[in-house]
Design a protein around this motif. Structure first.
Motif, PDB file in Angstrom:
ATOM      1  N   PRO A   9       0.840  -1.202   0.000  1.00  0.00           N
ATOM      2  CA  PRO A   9       0.000   0.000   0.000  1.00  0.00           C
ATOM      3  C   PRO A   9       0.875   1.252   0.000  1.00  0.00           C
ATOM      4  O   PRO A   9       1.981   1.226   0.557  1.00  0.00           O
ATOM      5  CB  PRO A   9      -0.775  -0.114   1.324  1.00  0.00           C
ATOM      6  N   TRP A  11       2.836   4.285   0.948  1.00  0.00           N
ATOM      7  CA  TRP A  11       3.352   4.575   2.286  1.00  0.00           C
ATOM      8  C   TRP A  11       2.628   5.723   2.962  1.00  0.00           C
ATOM      9  O   TRP A  11       2.293   5.648   4.144  1.00  0.00           O
ATOM     10  CB  TRP A  11       4.849   4.922   2.219  1.00  0.00           C
ATOM     11  N   LYS A  14      -0.962   4.845   3.816  1.00  0.00           N
ATOM     12  CA  LYS A  14      -0.961   3.917   4.950  1.00  0.00           C
ATOM     13  C   LYS A  14      -0.621   4.662   6.245  1.00  0.00           C
ATOM     14  O   LYS A  14      -1.278   4.474   7.270  1.00  0.00           O
ATOM     15  CB  LYS A  14       0.072   2.822   4.679  1.00  0.00           C
ATOM     16  N   ARG A  15       0.378   5.495   6.175  1.00  0.00           N
ATOM     17  CA  ARG A  15       0.814   6.223   7.362  1.00  0.00           C
ATOM     18  C   ARG A  15      -0.275   7.179   7.853  1.00  0.00           C
ATOM     19  O   ARG A  15      -0.559   7.263   9.051  1.00  0.00           O
ATOM     20  CB  ARG A  15       2.117   6.980   7.046  1.00  0.00           C
ATOM     21  N   PHE A  17      -3.335   6.823   7.402  1.00  0.00           N
ATOM     22  CA  PHE A  17      -4.406   5.989   7.958  1.00  0.00           C
ATOM     23  C   PHE A  17      -4.039   5.519   9.366  1.00  0.00           C
ATOM     24  O   PHE A  17      -4.867   5.543  10.281  1.00  0.00           O
ATOM     25  CB  PHE A  17      -4.646   4.796   7.029  1.00  0.00           C
ATOM     26  N   LEU A  18      -2.788   5.115   9.544  1.00  0.00           N
ATOM     27  CA  LEU A  18      -2.372   4.558  10.832  1.00  0.00           C
ATOM     28  C   LEU A  18      -2.311   5.617  11.923  1.00  0.00           C
ATOM     29  O   LEU A  18      -2.822   5.414  13.020  1.00  0.00           O
ATOM     30  CB  LEU A  18      -0.991   3.889  10.710  1.00  0.00           C
TER      31      LEU A  18
END
Lengths: 501, 501
Positions: A9, A11, A14-15, A17-18
């Motif tokens: 995914p 980066w 994803k980041r 989202f996290l």
């Protein structure tokens, strides 16, 4: 069914989202969370798509150190476009050469470069846009579908670096290279949720760009400073919770000078020192003051660090650059033969952080990378415990204030002057910059040397830091049997010159 | 020229090279550095080679929790052999089944299992050796060349897990699966040079085995405890500098009970809690006491954690298992359709940490993994922010003291008794173990139930923790139109039974 690591995914998506609310990037005044960085990067991607940027296109970036740099780097990745960061200190003809060589579709520059860039005639149909123009543009209607996944073998960046051949070559770095560089580093330096990395090295260099990659992969904060200022760097460490910083040795010297009798707070856990072997007295000074200095050895071709000291060795193994980071490998070679500990030879490195090669330079690539081993041209040895000691960067490389100066490039500029028959360039020690270039020239028969004219000639063709500080006329240059210039002998001659003066 | 991540230097060799003197593994009495662990693993590899173990061979390990476990796991990797860790609590016929299914070439067991193992007749030509026999053997003359590199797609381990089908299946995990699991975890939990992970969960389970992998990849210390004892675990945290621990919820409860009025030191930074949704009161209790609890969701098929709370969410998002770790993905599905936030469905996960499949079970593999997505059979939902809430492990799965009990397996054991016509097994709440299995049986005409006989019948075939604590006779079992047993209805009936008693 085999698990694949050819893609993952995106980066930044994803980041964001996290850890959307975590601090991503700041400059001492402004701050963006990861969610904000993500939004800005996606918005920029849409705007750039509106200017016709597509997957695989190269986009040159002539930008100062600022938060927007990160938004552009990630924005391009959402289109699958390749960023070509340009050194802001180069001469206009040098930019032109790199933009042309990369066949950049778009060239984005900070406003203050506008006049200079507009005066440049390019051989390519590159669209030249100021950053403000891009930012003010309306999106492509938001219709362009942005990449949701990163292809690890796709090129992410092309960064130009010179070599012994004179003309700069574009080092291709894939997403995989950047990823594995970040992983190798984290398995050595560790990771804390409240880490903050200070980027006061140029973002157009690997040392700075790699911080932007770690930023997103690790989810740590980054503070970007427009330029290096020792007091400002110290303030960021002492007052704004910086825990890691990337420096070259002369930056560290100036920071310690500025720090004076004060000490750094305990949470400051890593001063990552690259850019050539550090002077022993500086390392001793750091040790005495408890500065957590970590020598490292890396280059553009290895997406930054290749070899770094481990935390427990940072003070014990003073002078060493450490051991090859997980999962990279190191070898001291003479041609294809691996040398034994203690023997001096060429440093070769291997691993998933190593460039697949130079942009459209199959021969240079083949010469540099053999069976996965990148032959760096640098000289060093490993001790019995496997610690690397770098003796000298490429014998002829001049390290000036964190920048690499390739003599061949300077010599080419000198030789382009009609009065010059032969030219040889070497580094001369300098208190502040480490080294500065000095030129020896042999004039054509009947010509006379006007130093200022030749220096001006160089200024038009080269970045300031590459221009010789002095030009010495001579009757012949030392050469070997095959007529190769012997710069080491030239350097010895320079020492003689010094003594005579 | 493309950088490859299909292989890398052997982890333990690399680790022992990088940080030879660092503490690798201890048990409260003994300690090995990484160099010592490396030497022991290599020596074991030579000894095992002497017994004929070769690349690709499966080697079953019936070992207690001790430091030597790590030496065996890594030792096998130096030969390219596949470790098959056996659950020490299983019944002999269960071991026999797994060893046979794996076609293990060698079966290594701790001394105290010797008599039991020797009484087992295997269908395979497996060489049965006590650990002492292996350790006392002379090496194969040191002639066997050990692997210097790890092939990421090679199987590292096969661990058996049951499912709805009854017979345990071997979950293949490659080196790549273990690697990416460790990387995903470090990018969430971070890494400190002085970290120490307490392994008081079984090393034959993924929760324990993954600690041995992180040990070497991160270069952190691990303390192994023979079995879980709350006082001993607390002592390790309070007195022996443990910073991280893996637990299931009932372990945490017992640790907090034992801790009483005391608190954990600040350096204790992570209590990683897996093995099913944790009871809310326990989480509240941890929060009140400042215990850094991180709920996680994982399974053998995902090489441990797949989804874990981030440090900043550990207390704020109580009850959630978190977000999928870098670079993994999560999806709530109904068949191939992805559901929206808030909708309950089957949890599916994807990423390089997910098993390539089950050992010699192409059909089961195909059923479980579709287009890279592992369908877990567990039920849950994600909220608007993307946090996973696990509602129930596979509807019929019984979680008993950290072990999974698969009703189908227990029912198969019951049905193998001539008096039993039908059987249904469900979990009953239990203060200490969370749940314990209870069986409903329909007897064949003319047979009479002697509970003790049936329980003894199960004991001969099943691990202790799988044996029903009670057997309830009934005239019929709830089934749907296609005659599928409805265990949920059976569970409801159990609640009725409880009330009546």
């Amino acid at each position: 069914m085999v698990p694949t690591v050819n893609e993952m995914p995106h980066w930044l998506t994803k980041r964001a989202f996290l850890t959307p609310e975590r601090e991503a990037i700041s400059d001492g005044y402004r701050m963006w969370t990861f969610q904000e960085l993500h939004e800005r990067a996606e918005a920029l991607a849409q705007k750039l798509a509106g200017f016709g940027v597509k997957s695989g296109d190269r986009v040159a970036l002539l930008l100062y150190n600022h938060m927007e740099y990160a938004a552009f780097i990630h924005g391009l990745s959402f289109l699958g476009a390749v960023a070509v960061p340009l050194n802001t200190r180069l001469a206009p003809v040098e930019w032109a050469w790199q933009v042309t060589d990369a066949e950049a579709k778009v060239w984005v520059f900070d406003e203050s470069f506008a006049q200079t860039v507009q005066a440049i005639t390019l051989e390519t149909k590159t669209l030249c846009l100021s950053r403000a123009e891009v930012e003010a543009a309306s999106a492509s209607g938001g219709e362009t579908s942005l990449l949701e996944r990163i292809q690890m073998d796709d090129p992410a960046t092309i960064m130009y670096t010179s070599g012994t051949t004179g003309r700069p070559k574009g080092v291709i770095l894939t997403y995989g290279n950047h990823w594995w560089s970040a992983i190798g580093s984290v398995l050595n330096l560790g990771l804390q949720t409240d880490d903050k990395w200070l980027a006061c090295v140029p973002l157009f260099h690997m040392s700075g760009l790699s911080i932007l990659m770690r930023n997103v992969i690790y989810g740590i904060a980054v503070e970007v400073q427009a330029q290096f200022d020792p007091a400002e760097a110290n303030r960021a460490i002492c007052e704004r919770h910086v825990t890691l910083i990337s420096v070259v040795s002369n930056m560290a010297t100036r920071m310690l000078d500025e720090l004076g009798e004060h000490v750094y707070p305990d949470r400051f856990r890593c001063m990552l020192m690259g850019g050539g072997p550090a002077p022993r007295p500086l390392l001793e000074r750091c040790k005495a003051k408890g500065v957590p200095v970590f020598q490292t050895y890396g280059m553009t071709e290895t997406a930054s660090q290749s070899v770094t000291l481990a935390p427990e060795d940072s003070l014990a193994k003073l002078g060493s650059a450490g051991k090859p980071l997980f999962p990279g490998e190191l070898s001291i070679r003479e041609g294809e033969r691996e040398l034994s500990p203690g023997e001096e030879g060429e440093i070769a490195v291997r691993g998933p952080h190593v460039t697949p090669g130079y942009w459209r330079r199959p021969e240079a690539t083949q010469q540099a990378i053999q069976e996965g081993w990148l032959y760096t041209g640098d000289i060093g040895y490993v001790d019995q415990d496997g610690y690397l000691y770098v003796l000298d960067r490429r014998s002829d490389l001049i390290l000036s204030g964190g920048e690499n100066v390739y003599p061949a490039e300077v010599e080419a500029a000198l030789l382009s002057h009609p009065a010059v028959a032969e030219a040889g360039v070497v580094g001369e020690p300098h208190d502040r910059w480490g080294e500065v270039p000095v030129a020896f020239v042999v004039l054509r028969a009947g010509e006379e040397l006007v130093e200022e004219v030749l220096i001006q000639h160089c200024r038009e063709r080269l970045a300031r830091y590459k221009v010789p500080v002095r030009i010495i006329q001579t009757n012949h240059l030392p050469r070997n049997a095959s007529n190769k210039l012997l710069r080491r002998k030239l350097k010895a001659r320079l020492v003689q010159e010094e003594k005579r003066r």
